[in-house]
Design a protein around this motif. Structure first.
Motif, short mmCIF file in Angstrom:
data_model
loop_
_atom_site.label_atom_id
_atom_site.label_comp_id
_atom_site.label_asym_id
_atom_site.label_seq_id
_atom_site.Cartn_x
_atom_site.Cartn_y
_atom_site.Cartn_z
N LEU A 44 0.68 -1.34 0.18
CA LEU A 44 -0.05 0.20 0.04
C LEU A 44 0.94 1.13 0.05
N VAL A 45 0.88 2.12 -1.16
CA VAL A 45 1.57 3.12 -1.00
C VAL A 45 0.47 4.37 -0.97
N THR A 46 0.80 5.16 0.21
CA THR A 46 -0.15 6.26 0.29
C THR A 46 0.99 7.64 -0.31
N SER A 47 0.04 8.64 -0.77
CA SER A 47 0.71 9.62 -1.73
C SER A 47 0.21 11.06 -1.73
N GLY A 48 0.83 12.14 -1.54
CA GLY A 48 0.12 13.22 -1.78
C GLY A 48 -0.28 13.77 -0.40
N GLY A 49 -0.71 15.27 -0.44
CA GLY A 49 -0.97 15.72 0.93
C GLY A 49 -2.79 15.72 1.12
N THR A 50 -3.19 15.70 2.42
CA THR A 50 -4.46 15.72 2.88
C THR A 50 -4.91 17.16 2.80
N THR A 51 -6.20 17.48 2.41
CA THR A 51 -6.67 18.72 2.78
C THR A 51 -7.59 18.79 4.02
N VAL A 52 -7.71 19.89 4.46
CA VAL A 52 -8.56 20.23 5.71
C VAL A 52 -9.67 21.07 5.30
N PRO A 53 -10.80 20.78 5.18
CA PRO A 53 -11.73 21.73 4.54
C PRO A 53 -12.19 22.87 5.57
N LEU A 54 -12.60 24.27 5.40
CA LEU A 54 -12.89 25.03 6.14
C LEU A 54 -14.42 25.31 6.36
N GLU A 55 -15.01 24.81 5.24
CA GLU A 55 -16.61 24.66 5.00
C GLU A 55 -17.03 23.49 4.55
N GLN A 56 -18.32 23.09 4.80
CA GLN A 56 -18.96 22.04 4.25
C GLN A 56 -19.03 22.03 2.92
N ASN A 57 -19.66 23.22 2.27
CA ASN A 57 -19.81 23.31 0.77
C ASN A 57 -18.29 24.14 0.52
N THR A 58 -17.19 23.06 0.41
CA THR A 58 -15.82 23.70 0.77
C THR A 58 -15.44 24.54 -0.40
N ARG A 60 -13.13 26.74 0.63
CA ARG A 60 -11.34 27.01 1.03
C ARG A 60 -11.09 25.90 1.95
N PHE A 61 -9.55 25.64 1.74
CA PHE A 61 -9.21 24.41 2.64
C PHE A 61 -7.69 24.78 2.97
N ILE A 62 -7.34 24.07 3.91
CA ILE A 62 -5.85 24.10 4.29
C ILE A 62 -5.07 22.70 3.60
N ASP A 63 -3.91 22.94 3.04
CA ASP A 63 -3.34 21.64 2.56
C ASP A 63 -2.11 21.39 3.18
N ASN A 64 -1.81 20.32 2.82
CA ASN A 64 -0.39 19.68 3.34
C ASN A 64 0.60 19.78 2.26
N PHE A 65 2.05 19.96 2.39
CA PHE A 65 2.74 19.88 1.22
C PHE A 65 3.06 18.49 0.92
N SER A 66 3.03 18.46 -0.28
CA SER A 66 3.12 17.12 -1.10
C SER A 66 2.93 17.10 -2.65
N ALA A 67 3.87 16.86 -3.55
CA ALA A 67 3.58 16.57 -4.80
C ALA A 67 3.15 15.45 -5.23
N GLY A 68 3.42 14.29 -4.53
CA GLY A 68 3.25 12.88 -4.73
C GLY A 68 4.26 12.31 -5.63
N THR A 69 5.29 12.89 -5.62
CA THR A 69 6.61 12.72 -6.32
C THR A 69 7.32 10.97 -5.67
N ARG A 70 7.19 11.36 -4.27
CA ARG A 70 7.70 10.22 -3.39
C ARG A 70 6.83 8.93 -3.98
N GLY A 71 5.83 9.16 -3.61
CA GLY A 71 4.65 8.04 -3.63
C GLY A 71 4.47 7.34 -5.18
N SER A 72 4.44 8.37 -5.91
CA SER A 72 4.23 7.75 -7.35
C SER A 72 5.47 6.92 -7.88
#
Ligand code: PMT
Length: 316
Positions: A44-58, A60-72
């Protein structure tokens, strides 16, 4: 007095399952079942950043840094090493094989005549090689995507649980960049936050570290590798060691934001020594990617783990 649920359980109680969850779990279940019949190993390879939404109908959101290079990139090397791969990735981040085409213009690669469309001579070799690799490995690759932190954690839990059928043949490679802070669904406004309300103050809750239930409950027999991302070199080794001591999994790979493409440290639960992988100038000149060395190194460790734990499990 009844004991309170652990925080990770409360997280799942408070945050709903992602859309298409059951369809995805069925796909993962079939994939793991087939691998166990064929006696194949699964990563199982997990890859990329997770978002944290600020609104239910989103909006705006906060993001974690990751382009997905390592995982892909790692997913490609696991496939080449004979693993079947579940690629749990952030939607629209880099994907195995397709990553090589990012930034290239497909219209610059084709020749169009009145009755034919062909790849031009200059790109035929490169595209042909890529397509051949993709065709060869695609039946061993299952791609599942997520966007939010909550979607990711639901899918991580379900995938780990489905992989239990594989015993020590399963390897979890947690390269996704996972948020430590979030807004619980119940505290999120339904609609777009209005700027007419003035400056915005946010209060984020701590996300429970899911490595704890992952290692002890969801995938207790799998070989588990996590990544530790730091920006301060002096903390890298200590933090990686601390993580291993805290969660009792198998390997922590420490990397620094600035040098992650050329340098990592590996801390193993079976050894006191820290191993470094560093690309040399000649590696770089030969276009060798650090992920090929990381995956090769982990394959050897997983072989040993498998040999030590295989009693009653499938062989490979
Ligand atoms: O995609 P690239 O641009 O190539 O970048 C790759 C990378 C730098 C993102 C990758 O190599 C990497 O380091 N990924 C892990 C990033 C991360 O989440 O590190 P952390 O130190 O915040 O977390 C450490 C571990 O705890 C991780 O295995 C994570 O899955 C886990 N975690 C984190 C948060 C959380 N709430 N629960 C967790 O279990």
């Amino acid at each position: 007095m009844a004991q309170e649920d652990p925080t990770w359980k409360i997280f799942f109680d408070e945050n709903p399952k992602p859309v298409h969850f059951h369809e995805n779990v069925n796909l993962i279940q079939d994939f793991c079942h087939q691998a166990s019949v064929k006696k194949n190993r699964v990563a199982l390879v997990t890859s990329g950043g997770t978002t944290v939404p600020l609104e239910q109908n989103t909006v705006r959101f906060i993001d974690n840094f990751s382009a997905g290079t390592r995982g892909s990139a790692s997913a490609e090397y696991f496939l080449e090493a004979g693993y079947q791969v579940i690629f749990l990735h952030r939607s629209k981040s880099l994907e195995p094989y397709f990553r090589h085409l990012v930034g290239k213009n497909i219209f610059d690669m084709i020749e169009v005549s009145p009755d034919n469309v062909t790849v031009d001579k200059k790109h035929q070799f490169e595209l042909g090689k890529l397509a051949e690799k993709f065709q060869r490995h695609k039946c061993n690759l299952l791609m599942i995507s997520f966007s939010t932190l909550s979607d990711y954690l639901w899918l991580l839990q379900a995938t780990a649980q489905q992989m239990q059928i594989l015993g020590p043949s399963a390897l979890l490679y947690l390269a996704a960049a996972v948020s430590d802070f979030y807004i619980p669904a119940s505290q999120m406004p339904c609609h777009k936050i209005q700027s007419s309300g003035g400056p915005l103050s946010l209060s984020l809750q701590l996300v429970p570290k899911m490595l704890a239930p992952l290692v002890t409950l969801w995938a207790p027999n799998a070989f588990i590798v996590s990544f530790k991302l730091e920006t301060n070199e002096t903390l890298l080794e200590t933090k990686s060691k601390e993580s291993l001591l805290k969660y009792h999994h198998h390997v922590v790979i420490g990397n620094l934001l600035d040098s992650r493409k050329v340098y990592v440290v590996l801390v193993d639960s079976n050894s006191r020594n820290v191993e470094e992988i560093r690309l040399s100038t000649s590696d770089l000149e030969s276009d060798i990617e650090i992920e090929s060395k990381i995956v090769g190194n982990l394959k050897t460790r997983h072989d040993q783990y498998y040999a030590d734990h295989k009693t009653g499990a499938i062989s490979n």
